[in-house]
Design a protein around this motif. Sequence first.
Motif, mmCIF file in Angstrom:
data_model
loop_
_atom_site.group_PDB
_atom_site.id
_atom_site.type_symbol
_atom_site.label_atom_id
_atom_site.label_comp_id
_atom_site.label_asym_id
_atom_site.label_seq_id
_atom_site.Cartn_x
_atom_site.Cartn_y
_atom_site.Cartn_z
ATOM 1 N N UNK A 1 0.835 -1.204 0.000
ATOM 2 C CA UNK A 1 0.000 0.000 0.000
ATOM 3 C C UNK A 1 0.871 1.256 0.000
ATOM 4 N N UNK A 2 1.933 1.249 0.789
ATOM 5 C CA UNK A 2 2.843 2.395 0.810
ATOM 6 C C UNK A 2 3.408 2.649 -0.588
ATOM 7 N N UNK A 3 3.814 1.569 -1.238
ATOM 8 C CA UNK A 3 4.422 1.694 -2.564
ATOM 9 C C UNK A 3 3.405 2.085 -3.629
ATOM 10 N N UNK A 4 2.153 1.814 -3.382
ATOM 11 C CA UNK A 4 1.099 2.145 -4.339
ATOM 12 C C UNK A 4 0.580 3.557 -4.141
ATOM 13 N N UNK A 5 0.463 3.985 -2.898
ATOM 14 C CA UNK A 5 -0.199 5.255 -2.580
ATOM 15 C C UNK A 5 0.759 6.449 -2.594
ATOM 16 N N UNK A 6 1.955 6.249 -2.079
ATOM 17 C CA UNK A 6 2.870 7.374 -1.879
ATOM 18 C C UNK A 6 3.836 7.552 -3.046
ATOM 19 N N UNK B 1 9.522 4.797 0.100
ATOM 20 C CA UNK B 1 10.760 4.182 0.604
ATOM 21 C C UNK B 1 10.943 4.503 2.090
ATOM 22 N N UNK B 2 10.640 5.745 2.454
ATOM 23 C CA UNK B 2 10.722 6.116 3.866
ATOM 24 C C UNK B 2 9.708 5.303 4.674
ATOM 25 N N UNK B 3 8.480 5.227 4.178
ATOM 26 C CA UNK B 3 7.433 4.474 4.862
ATOM 27 C C UNK B 3 7.764 2.998 4.995
ATOM 28 N N UNK B 4 8.307 2.414 3.944
ATOM 29 C CA UNK B 4 8.699 0.999 3.986
ATOM 30 C C UNK B 4 9.771 0.783 5.053
ATOM 31 N N UNK B 5 10.743 1.677 5.119
ATOM 32 C CA UNK B 5 11.814 1.547 6.119
ATOM 33 C C UNK B 5 11.245 1.662 7.538
ATOM 34 N N UNK B 6 10.375 2.637 7.757
ATOM 35 C CA UNK B 6 9.804 2.836 9.090
ATOM 36 C C UNK B 6 8.901 1.662 9.464
ATOM 37 N N UNK B 7 8.041 1.231 8.537
ATOM 38 C CA UNK B 7 7.115 0.137 8.816
ATOM 39 C C UNK B 7 7.871 -1.176 9.068
#
Length: 161
Positions: free
Chosen positions: A89-94, A100-106
């Motif tokens: 979802x992060x990769x689709x929405x943002x 990439x930041x969201x994936x690292x944090x999640x």
Amino acid sequence: MMDIPSRLLRWAVHATACGLLVPAVVGSLREDQVAVAVGGLVLGFAYAAGPLMSGGLRVVWLGLVTAGWVVLAVAAPPFVWLAFPLLFAYLDVLPLWGAMFGVAVLTSAAILAAVWHAGELTLPLVLGPGIGAAVVTLLALACKALRQEVERPEQEPSLRP
């Protein structure tokens, strides 16, 4: 027709989310954690609403689903693994930088929650989510590239010699 890889990936992600959510909810009920199970159902419905969202609402949706995931990941170990569908979802929405930041944090949050529930830091608890995040990211980026390739208008050959 040419968007088949992207559609298959979306269905696989949704099936994965459901496949991870159902046992987490059932397990919570078996442990008499009714509030956690209800939270899991609410998260599932919220997650399912994502494809219906558009524009800026998708970012708000992603924030709310992530917040729900954090609460549940802290409440019960099986919910930690729902991070993987969220990565898509992060990769689709943002935009890419935000994704990439969201994936690292999640991914970091999933590792921390798994370690906290396990009571110890182990190599599999670090490598599993890390490798999973790398694979998810590569698959999502590959599908985006395929979609862009298909959507790009065909270039007409030059009539000049």
